[in-house]
Scaffold this motif. Structure first.
Motif, PDB file in Angstrom:
ATOM      1  N   TYR A  42      54.202  49.314  46.512  1.00 27.96           N
ATOM      2  CA  TYR A  42      54.676  47.220  45.769  1.00 27.96           C
ATOM      3  C   TYR A  42      54.270  46.527  47.132  1.00 27.96           C
ATOM      4  O   TYR A  42      54.317  45.621  46.700  1.00 27.96           O
ATOM      5  N   ALA A  43      54.647  46.471  48.456  1.00 25.90           N
ATOM      6  CA  ALA A  43      54.455  46.047  49.646  1.00 25.90           C
ATOM      7  C   ALA A  43      52.629  45.540  49.272  1.00 25.90           C
ATOM      8  O   ALA A  43      52.715  43.752  49.508  1.00 25.90           O
ATOM      9  N   GLY A  44      51.661  45.710  48.533  1.00 24.14           N
ATOM     10  CA  GLY A  44      50.289  45.551  48.506  1.00 24.14           C
ATOM     11  C   GLY A  44      50.539  44.529  47.870  1.00 24.14           C
ATOM     12  O   GLY A  44      50.189  43.419  47.859  1.00 24.14           O
ATOM     13  N   VAL A  45      51.012  44.905  46.778  1.00 16.83           N
ATOM     14  CA  VAL A  45      51.487  43.961  45.622  1.00 16.83           C
ATOM     15  C   VAL A  45      51.962  42.668  46.074  1.00 16.83           C
ATOM     16  O   VAL A  45      51.278  41.869  45.539  1.00 16.83           O
ATOM     17  N   THR A  76      48.245  51.351  49.049  1.00 11.47           N
ATOM     18  CA  THR A  76      48.027  49.663  49.267  1.00 11.47           C
ATOM     19  C   THR A  76      47.039  48.645  48.510  1.00 11.47           C
ATOM     20  O   THR A  76      48.214  47.743  48.243  1.00 11.47           O
ATOM     21  N   LEU A  77      45.805  49.080  48.708  1.00  4.00           N
ATOM     22  CA  LEU A  77      44.964  48.134  48.025  1.00  4.00           C
ATOM     23  C   LEU A  77      44.647  48.194  46.719  1.00  4.00           C
ATOM     24  O   LEU A  77      43.724  47.761  46.075  1.00  4.00           O
ATOM     25  N   LEU A  78      44.765  49.824  46.238  1.00  2.00           N
ATOM     26  CA  LEU A  78      44.680  49.894  44.802  1.00  2.00           C
ATOM     27  C   LEU A  78      44.783  48.671  43.569  1.00  2.00           C
ATOM     28  O   LEU A  78      44.066  48.393  42.695  1.00  2.00           O
ATOM     29  N   LEU A  79      46.345  48.545  43.624  1.00  2.00           N
ATOM     30  CA  LEU A  79      46.780  47.726  43.020  1.00  2.00           C
ATOM     31  C   LEU A  79      46.272  46.188  42.674  1.00  2.00           C
ATOM     32  O   LEU A  79      45.847  45.044  41.931  1.00  2.00           O
ATOM     33  N   PRO A  80      45.976  45.966  44.340  1.00  2.00           N
ATOM     34  CA  PRO A  80      45.588  44.195  44.861  1.00  2.00           C
ATOM     35  C   PRO A  80      44.232  44.052  44.642  1.00  2.00           C
ATOM     36  O   PRO A  80      43.130  42.714  44.030  1.00  2.00           O
ATOM     37  N   SER A  81      42.907  45.101  45.199  1.00  4.17           N
ATOM     38  CA  SER A  81      41.298  44.856  44.320  1.00  4.17           C
ATOM     39  C   SER A  81      41.998  44.675  42.693  1.00  4.17           C
ATOM     40  O   SER A  81      40.913  44.333  42.021  1.00  4.17           O
ATOM     41  N   VAL A  82      43.065  45.487  41.864  1.00  4.18           N
ATOM     42  CA  VAL A  82      42.485  45.595  40.354  1.00  4.18           C
ATOM     43  C   VAL A  82      42.820  43.954  39.941  1.00  4.18           C
ATOM     44  O   VAL A  82      41.663  43.818  39.340  1.00  4.18           O
ATOM     45  N   LEU A  83      44.169  44.119  40.711  1.00  8.32           N
ATOM     46  CA  LEU A  83      44.464  42.726  40.018  1.00  8.32           C
ATOM     47  C   LEU A  83      43.315  41.184  40.696  1.00  8.32           C
ATOM     48  O   LEU A  83      42.608  40.703  39.678  1.00  8.32           O
ATOM     49  N   LEU A  84      42.420  41.627  41.612  1.00  2.86           N
ATOM     50  CA  LEU A  84      41.625  40.510  42.038  1.00  2.86           C
ATOM     51  C   LEU A  84      40.520  40.340  41.155  1.00  2.86           C
ATOM     52  O   LEU A  84      40.089  40.293  40.955  1.00  2.86           O
ATOM     53  N   LEU A  85      40.529  42.139  40.149  1.00  2.00           N
ATOM     54  CA  LEU A  85      39.051  41.690  39.532  1.00  2.00           C
ATOM     55  C   LEU A  85      39.224  41.633  38.412  1.00  2.00           C
ATOM     56  O   LEU A  85      38.104  40.479  38.097  1.00  2.00           O
ATOM     57  N   ILE A  86      40.190  41.823  37.769  1.00  2.00           N
ATOM     58  CA  ILE A  86      40.593  41.787  36.368  1.00  2.00           C
ATOM     59  C   ILE A  86      41.330  39.700  36.517  1.00  2.00           C
ATOM     60  O   ILE A  86      40.810  39.001  35.786  1.00  2.00           O
ATOM     61  N   ALA A  87      41.654  38.799  37.087  1.00  2.00           N
ATOM     62  CA  ALA A  87      41.972  37.612  37.549  1.00  2.00           C
ATOM     63  C   ALA A  87      40.168  36.917  38.036  1.00  2.00           C
ATOM     64  O   ALA A  87      39.923  35.953  37.544  1.00  2.00           O
ATOM     65  N   ARG A  88      39.491  37.412  38.857  1.00  2.00           N
ATOM     66  CA  ARG A  88      38.134  36.849  38.878  1.00  2.00           C
ATOM     67  C   ARG A  88      37.346  37.281  37.116  1.00  2.00           C
ATOM     68  O   ARG A  88      36.408  35.876  37.157  1.00  2.00           O
ATOM     69  N   PHE A  89      36.793  38.618  37.334  1.00  2.00           N
ATOM     70  CA  PHE A  89      35.623  38.798  36.214  1.00  2.00           C
ATOM     71  C   PHE A  89      36.461  39.143  34.517  1.00  2.00           C
ATOM     72  O   PHE A  89      36.049  38.273  33.476  1.00  2.00           O
ATOM     73  N   PHE A  90      37.747  39.059  34.124  1.00  2.00           N
ATOM     74  CA  PHE A  90      38.442  38.946  33.130  1.00  2.00           C
ATOM     75  C   PHE A  90      39.721  38.311  32.770  1.00  2.00           C
ATOM     76  O   PHE A  90      40.388  39.378  32.586  1.00  2.00           O
ATOM     77  N   PRO A  91      39.758  36.898  33.318  1.00  2.00           N
ATOM     78  CA  PRO A  91      41.256  35.969  33.169  1.00  2.00           C
ATOM     79  C   PRO A  91      42.040  36.804  31.985  1.00  2.00           C
ATOM     80  O   PRO A  91      43.184  36.098  31.950  1.00  2.00           O
ATOM     81  N   GLU A  92      40.812  36.361  30.525  1.00  2.00           N
ATOM     82  CA  GLU A  92      41.665  36.379  29.237  1.00  2.00           C
ATOM     83  C   GLU A  92      42.236  37.861  29.306  1.00  2.00           C
ATOM     84  O   GLU A  92      43.669  37.873  28.742  1.00  2.00           O
ATOM     85  N   TRP A  93      42.526  38.453  30.151  1.00  2.00           N
ATOM     86  CA  TRP A  93      43.380  39.833  29.629  1.00  2.00           C
ATOM     87  C   TRP A  93      44.294  39.749  30.656  1.00  2.00           C
ATOM     88  O   TRP A  93      45.848  39.747  29.872  1.00  2.00           O
TER      89      TRP A  93
END
Length: 124
Positions: free
Chosen positions: A24-27, A86-103
């Motif tokens: 939760y803290a990371g996100v 701490t960093l797994l979900l923020p990393s996933v969110l960054l990758l999705i927002a950058r490369f697959f924003p339609e998701w």
């Protein structure tokens, strides 16, 4: 209140274990920085803040650890697990927002829309 006491208080008052709190803290840090700096989650800046907070927290924990020298490996392993959590979900969110924003939005970007004019012409 010291940092360690604050983390203990959060764990006791929320009923969540420390691993959950790291997630939760990371996100939370990533989203808060994105809102405060008015940046998209596709920007690496909110993610970078989450990395800095995770590393600073683990440095603090490691430097104030009173573990015996033979337990240093266990402390290190816990730090790696905490950083991972701490960093797994923020990393996933960054990758999705950058490369697959339609998701996230459910619609394609203007430049990525397929050209269907040939398909329509062949159907006539």
């Amino acid at each position: 209140m010291q940092w360690f006491e604050l983390k203990n208080w959060l764990e006791l008052s929320t009923g969540l274990d420390r691993d959950s709190l790291h997630i939760y803290a990371g996100v939370g840090v990533q989203l808060a920085v994105a809102v405060i700096l008015r940046r998209s989650l596709a920007s690496p800046i909110p993610w970078f803040f989450a990395v800095c907070v995770a590393l600073a927290n683990e440095y603090h924990d490691y430097s104030f650890s009173s573990a015996a020298p033979n337990a240093a490996q266990q402390v290190f392993d816990e730090a790696v697990r905490d950083i991972w959590n701490t960093l797994l979900l923020p990393s996933v969110l960054l990758l999705i927002a950058r490369f697959f924003p339609e998701w996230l939005t459910g619609k394609r970007e203007q430049g990525n829309a397929p050209d269907r004019s040939d398909e329509n012409a062949s159907l006539k």
